[in-house]
Write a protein that holds these residues in place. Structure first.
Motif, PDB file in Angstrom:
ATOM      1  N   GLU A   1       2.220  -0.680  -9.185  1.00 34.91           N
ATOM      2  CA  GLU A   1       2.016   0.441  -8.257  1.00 34.91           C
ATOM      3  C   GLU A   1       3.261   0.652  -7.426  1.00 34.91           C
ATOM      4  OE1 GLU A   1       0.715   2.271  -4.300  1.00 34.91           O
ATOM      5  OE2 GLU A   1       1.795   0.443  -4.708  1.00 34.91           O
ATOM      6  N   GLU A   2       3.832  -0.470  -6.979  1.00 31.86           N
ATOM      7  CA  GLU A   2       4.997  -0.379  -6.091  1.00 31.86           C
ATOM      8  C   GLU A   2       6.195   0.210  -6.822  1.00 31.86           C
ATOM      9  OE1 GLU A   2       4.299  -0.790  -3.179  1.00 31.86           O
ATOM     10  OE2 GLU A   2       3.155  -2.612  -2.716  1.00 31.86           O
ATOM     11  N   GLN A   3       6.132   0.256  -8.148  1.00 24.01           N
ATOM     12  CA  GLN A   3       7.242   0.797  -8.937  1.00 24.01           C
ATOM     13  C   GLN A   3       6.982   2.257  -9.307  1.00 24.01           C
ATOM     14  OE1 GLN A   3       9.825  -1.139  -9.269  1.00 24.01           O
ATOM     15  NE2 GLN A   3       8.762  -2.864  -8.328  1.00 24.01           N
TER      16      GLN A   3
ATOM     17  N   VAL B   1      -1.367  -7.759   3.080  1.00 19.99           N
ATOM     18  CA  VAL B   1      -2.147  -6.524   3.214  1.00 19.99           C
ATOM     19  C   VAL B   1      -1.961  -5.688   1.949  1.00 19.99           C
ATOM     20  CG1 VAL B   1      -2.248  -4.311   4.434  1.00 19.99           C
ATOM     21  CG2 VAL B   1      -2.148  -6.438   5.735  1.00 19.99           C
ATOM     22  N   ASP B   2      -0.723  -5.622   1.498  1.00 23.82           N
ATOM     23  CA  ASP B   2      -0.294  -4.725   0.418  1.00 23.82           C
ATOM     24  C   ASP B   2       0.046  -5.509  -0.840  1.00 23.82           C
ATOM     25  OD1 ASP B   2       0.734  -2.664  -1.079  1.00 23.82           O
ATOM     26  OD2 ASP B   2       2.539  -2.411   0.118  1.00 23.82           O
ATOM     27  N   ASN B   3      -0.807  -5.778  -1.785  1.00 27.81           N
ATOM     28  CA  ASN B   3      -2.186  -5.373  -1.741  1.00 27.81           C
ATOM     29  C   ASN B   3      -3.066  -6.539  -2.175  1.00 27.81           C
ATOM     30  OD1 ASN B   3      -4.407  -3.678  -1.488  1.00 27.81           O
ATOM     31  ND2 ASN B   3      -4.256  -2.987  -3.586  1.00 27.81           N
TER      32      ASN B   3
ATOM     33  N   ARG C   1       6.118  -5.093   9.132  1.00 30.34           N
ATOM     34  CA  ARG C   1       5.696  -5.883   7.979  1.00 30.34           C
ATOM     35  C   ARG C   1       5.631  -5.124   6.651  1.00 30.34           C
ATOM     36  NH1 ARG C   1       2.535  -7.960  12.126  1.00 30.34           N
ATOM     37  NH2 ARG C   1       0.605  -6.947  11.530  1.00 30.34           N
ATOM     38  N   TYR C   2       5.391  -3.815   6.714  1.00 37.79           N
ATOM     39  CA  TYR C   2       5.207  -3.026   5.490  1.00 37.79           C
ATOM     40  C   TYR C   2       6.401  -3.186   4.540  1.00 37.79           C
ATOM     41  CZ  TYR C   2       4.946   1.243   2.612  1.00 37.79           C
ATOM     42  OH  TYR C   2       4.929   2.142   1.577  1.00 37.79           O
ATOM     43  N   HIS C   3       6.125  -3.638   3.312  1.00 39.07           N
ATOM     44  CA  HIS C   3       7.145  -3.844   2.287  1.00 39.07           C
ATOM     45  C   HIS C   3       8.254  -4.797   2.726  1.00 39.07           C
ATOM     46  CE1 HIS C   3       6.088  -0.209  -0.475  1.00 39.07           C
ATOM     47  NE2 HIS C   3       5.050  -0.957  -0.185  1.00 39.07           N
ATOM     48  N   LYS C   4       7.892  -5.784   3.543  1.00 39.38           N
ATOM     49  CA  LYS C   4       8.834  -6.825   3.945  1.00 39.38           C
ATOM     50  C   LYS C   4       8.189  -8.177   3.680  1.00 39.38           C
ATOM     51  CE  LYS C   4      10.870  -4.016   7.593  1.00 39.38           C
ATOM     52  NZ  LYS C   4      10.885  -3.734   9.026  1.00 39.38           N
TER      53      LYS C   4
ATOM     54  N   ASP D   1       0.039  -5.902  -7.896  1.00 38.11           N
ATOM     55  CA  ASP D   1       1.467  -6.242  -7.825  1.00 38.11           C
ATOM     56  C   ASP D   1       2.041  -6.036  -6.422  1.00 38.11           C
ATOM     57  OD1 ASP D   1       1.104  -3.304  -8.243  1.00 38.11           O
ATOM     58  OD2 ASP D   1       3.268  -3.333  -7.914  1.00 38.11           O
ATOM     59  N   HIS D   2       3.156  -6.706  -6.182  1.00 42.40           N
ATOM     60  CA  HIS D   2       3.984  -6.397  -5.020  1.00 42.40           C
ATOM     61  C   HIS D   2       5.441  -6.576  -5.460  1.00 42.40           C
ATOM     62  CE1 HIS D   2       4.344  -5.225  -0.910  1.00 42.40           C
ATOM     63  NE2 HIS D   2       4.927  -6.337  -0.514  1.00 42.40           N
ATOM     64  N   PHE D   3       6.359  -6.836  -4.542  1.00 33.41           N
ATOM     65  CA  PHE D   3       7.775  -6.781  -4.906  1.00 33.41           C
ATOM     66  C   PHE D   3       8.375  -8.093  -5.408  1.00 33.41           C
ATOM     67  CE2 PHE D   3       7.328  -3.036  -2.198  1.00 33.41           C
ATOM     68  CZ  PHE D   3       7.876  -2.093  -3.034  1.00 33.41           C
TER      69      PHE D   3
ATOM     70  N   MET E   1       0.837  -1.181   0.000  1.00 37.51           N
ATOM     71  CA  MET E   1       0.000   0.000   0.000  1.00 37.51           C
ATOM     72  C   MET E   1       0.868   1.225   0.000  1.00 37.51           C
ATOM     73  SD  MET E   1      -1.650   0.433   3.744  1.00 37.51           S
ATOM     74  CE  MET E   1      -0.686   0.313   5.186  1.00 37.51           C
ATOM     75  N   HIS E   2       0.291   2.286  -0.466  1.00 39.84           N
ATOM     76  CA  HIS E   2       0.982   3.552  -0.379  1.00 39.84           C
ATOM     77  C   HIS E   2       2.421   3.447  -0.835  1.00 39.84           C
ATOM     78  CE1 HIS E   2      -2.263   4.202   2.723  1.00 39.84           C
ATOM     79  NE2 HIS E   2      -2.570   4.864   1.659  1.00 39.84           N
ATOM     80  N   ALA E   3       2.557   3.255  -2.095  1.00 40.46           N
ATOM     81  CA  ALA E   3       3.864   3.128  -2.704  1.00 40.46           C
ATOM     82  C   ALA E   3       4.806   4.149  -2.104  1.00 40.46           C
ATOM     83  CB  ALA E   3       3.760   3.378  -4.206  1.00 40.46           C
TER      84      ALA E   3
HETATM   85 ZN   LIG Z   1       3.137  -1.030  -1.191  1.00 40.36          ZN
END
Ligand SMILES: [Zn+2]
Length: 569
Positions: A390-392, A355-357, A508-511, A337-339, A1-3
């Motif tokens: 989005e994450e990019q 959660v994301d996303n 946890r965010y972006h991990k 998408d995610h990482f 969330m919230h790139a």
């Molecule tokens: Zn994100």
């Protein structure tokens, strides 16, 4: 969330102008009771479990994870009876991306004052180039330029005419924190939005400004409290492949090197340069700040491997029931998408993004299913858009608005779902960017029917408004609803919600650890989904589209867009 990333050079001017609002045209269709009651927390969790599983490999654009994800979404839409959303008869919109992977063996060498520093990639710094070339390098003197802000409306210019062409600029993240003369413990509300982050505070602005000033490169000093996220987020976001839309100029207008360093390493660097970083940070919060050459020279060569990727947005559609209004649109967005697979943390290298996303993607599927369950579709057409990358830097949504399959002037609203509430029901709902459009009234009315109140962003300093897909719609003039979970959880003490948020951001965010947790309670996601459903449903049945309020930043863009289209459906 919230790139953490977002590329757009626009500054949001929240203007809380009181205006009489128009809602008299609401048709007031009979309440869609059955569709509303059909939202299921179990189904949401099933989707999330699948999308965030090891098998989906963190849903990286262009990966096997993308293939599995877009197949899953299409299968779900098809079986729910939603129409293909691309006018070409498919559920897919191709999004051509270029992937730039910097060599992780890169060596940054800083020399000066008889000293040599060699920070470690990922531990002390990250660097990359958005230029689509095999090699990108700097060999440049370092200059500290404070917040690198030029804001004529605030009589603020950190450069003061200093020539920084070819230099490697060292900058601070966020807006200059200017104390309020009336109460120095607070930020001055008259400049840089007070506690709210403006676009001048975003890291994207820093790189854009440095490029505009002719610098060779730019390095941002990371400070957890001021960036809004820990170093790991910076490291994980920029260590692997960087994606961008494939543009004709191959991004040659961008800096040769974009980079971040940790605050610890920055302290070391400034000591080596004979400077006191804390004192310079103080100086940079004043408008009389002047750039400070550090007497240090930086050398870095980045070898890139390049790839082109055909990624995809997934679009499903429910055609409206009104002969005229069906040619206008309400869009629900959620990035899929995610990482993907990245640096290993605690033995896990799959960035699950539950959660994301996966959560917003699940809510989008559930939203589509609920709309399809209506006995009569709403008057306007509803689009369900799962965007990529989005994450990019919001790339999938940027591509959509630059190549819209349906006219933007006839797009009434975007509702974006990025990170659903997994902690239970709340008495409130947060509307990011509240105060700028007539949408506020719809949101408030729907929330009131649920017995809830609408709140402003509790963390305005983090600049969330610039950090997810709705922003691409807003900056193209489309009123956008960027909701966030409430903070006042039913049956929980005051402050519990914000503490949960803080824990999520830190842990946890972006991990890889962004996984389904045993204590998740999906009742809040159901409650919020019902609210988003009703907001979209109202707008879709109203003959008038939501409008920006006078003074809102994107009003002029919308007015021009409506005028050019000769329409106001
Ligand atoms: Zn994100």
């Amino acid at each position: 969330m919230h790139a953490v990333r977002s590329n757009r050079p626009l500054k949001l001017m929240l203007s809380f102008v009181a205006v009489a609002t128009v809602s008299g045209c609401s048709r007031g269709p009979s309440p869609p009771t059955a569709a509303l009651a059909s939202f299921s927390g179990d189904r949401l969790l099933d989707h999330i479990r699948r999308l965030s599983s090891d098998e989906f490999e963190g849903r990286g654009p262009g990966s096997k994870g993308e293939q599995l994800t877009i197949k899953y979404l299409q299968d779900q839409y098809r079986s729910a009876g939603l129409e293909p959303g691309n006018p070409d008869g498919t559920y897919l919109q191709s999004v051509p991306l270029v992937g730039i992977t910097p060599d992780s063996g890169m060596k940054l060498t800083l020399t000066g004052h008889g000293k040599t520093l060699e920070p470690k990639f990922q531990d002390d710094f990250v660097a990359w180039s958005k230029r689509v070339t095999d090699t990108s390098a700097i060999d440049a003197d370092m200059v500290f330029v404070g917040y690198a802000v030029q804001a004529p409306e605030f009589q603020w210019d950190d450069f003061k005419g200093t020539d920084v062409k070819g230099k490697y600029l060292v900058v601070l993240v966020n807006d200059p924190p200017v104390p309020d003369p009336a109460d120095p413990s607070k930020l001055d509300p008259k400049i840089f939005g007070g506690p709210a982050m403006t676009y001048y505070g975003r890291w994207t602005y820093k790189f854009e400004k440095a490029a505009q000033m002719g610098a060779a490169g730019c390095v941002i000093i990371h400070q957890t409290d001021r960036a809004g996220y820990p170093w790991e987020v910076v490291r994980n976001s920029w260590s692997g492949t960087q994606f961008d839309l494939a543009t004709p100029d191959k991004n040659m207008g961008r800096l040769a090197v974009e980079s971040w360093i940790t605050s610890d390493f920055a302290a070391k660097l400034f000591r080596a340069a004979g400077q006191d970083l804390d004192k310079l940070i103080q100086a940079a919060s004043r408008s009389d700040f002047k750039p400070v050459p550090l007497g240090m020279h930086a050398k870095l060569t980045i070898h890139n491997s390049l790839q082109t990727i055909d990624s995809h947005n997934v679009i499903a559609k429910l055609t409206g029931s009104d002969p005229a209004l069906k040619n206008s649109y309400v869009i629900y967005t959620a990035h899929w998408d995610h990482f993907g697979i990245g640096p290993e943390v605690n033995g896990d290298k799959i960035y699950h993004g539950a959660v994301d996303n996966a959560s917003g993607t699940a809510a989008l599927l559930e939203m589509a299913r609920a709309y399809k369950a209506l006995s009569t579709p709403p008057r306007r057409t509803i689009l369900f858009l799962s965007v990529t990358a989005e994450e990019q830097g919001l790339l999938g949504s940027q591509y959509y608005v630059e190549h819209p399959p349906y006219p933007l002037a006839r797009t009434a609203l975007d509702i974006n779902m990025d990170g659903m509430n997994v902690s239970g029901r709340t008495q409130d709902i947060v509307q990011i960017g509240r105060g700028v459009s007539t949408l506020d009234d719809v949101v408030e009315a729907v929330a009131a029917e649920q017995g809830r109140v609408v709140k402003l962003d509790p963390e305005p300093e983090k600049g969330f408004y610039y950090r997810s897909d709705h922003f691409e719609f807003a900056k193209n003039g489309i009123p956008a609803f960027d909701p966030d979970e409430g903070v006042d959880f039913i049956g929980r003490p005051a402050g519990w919600g914000l503490e949960e948020r803080r824990k999520y951001t830190a842990e946890r965010y972006h991990k890889p650890a962004d996984k389904i947790q045993p204590d998740w309670d999906m009742s809040g996601a159901v409650q919020d989904s019902q609210l988003y459903f009703l907001v979209g449903y109202r707008v879709a049945n109203d003959s008038r589209m939501p409008e920006w309020k006078p003074g809102a930043e994107f009003k002029a863009i919308r007015d021009a867009s409506l005028k050019a289209a000769g329409t106001a459906p």
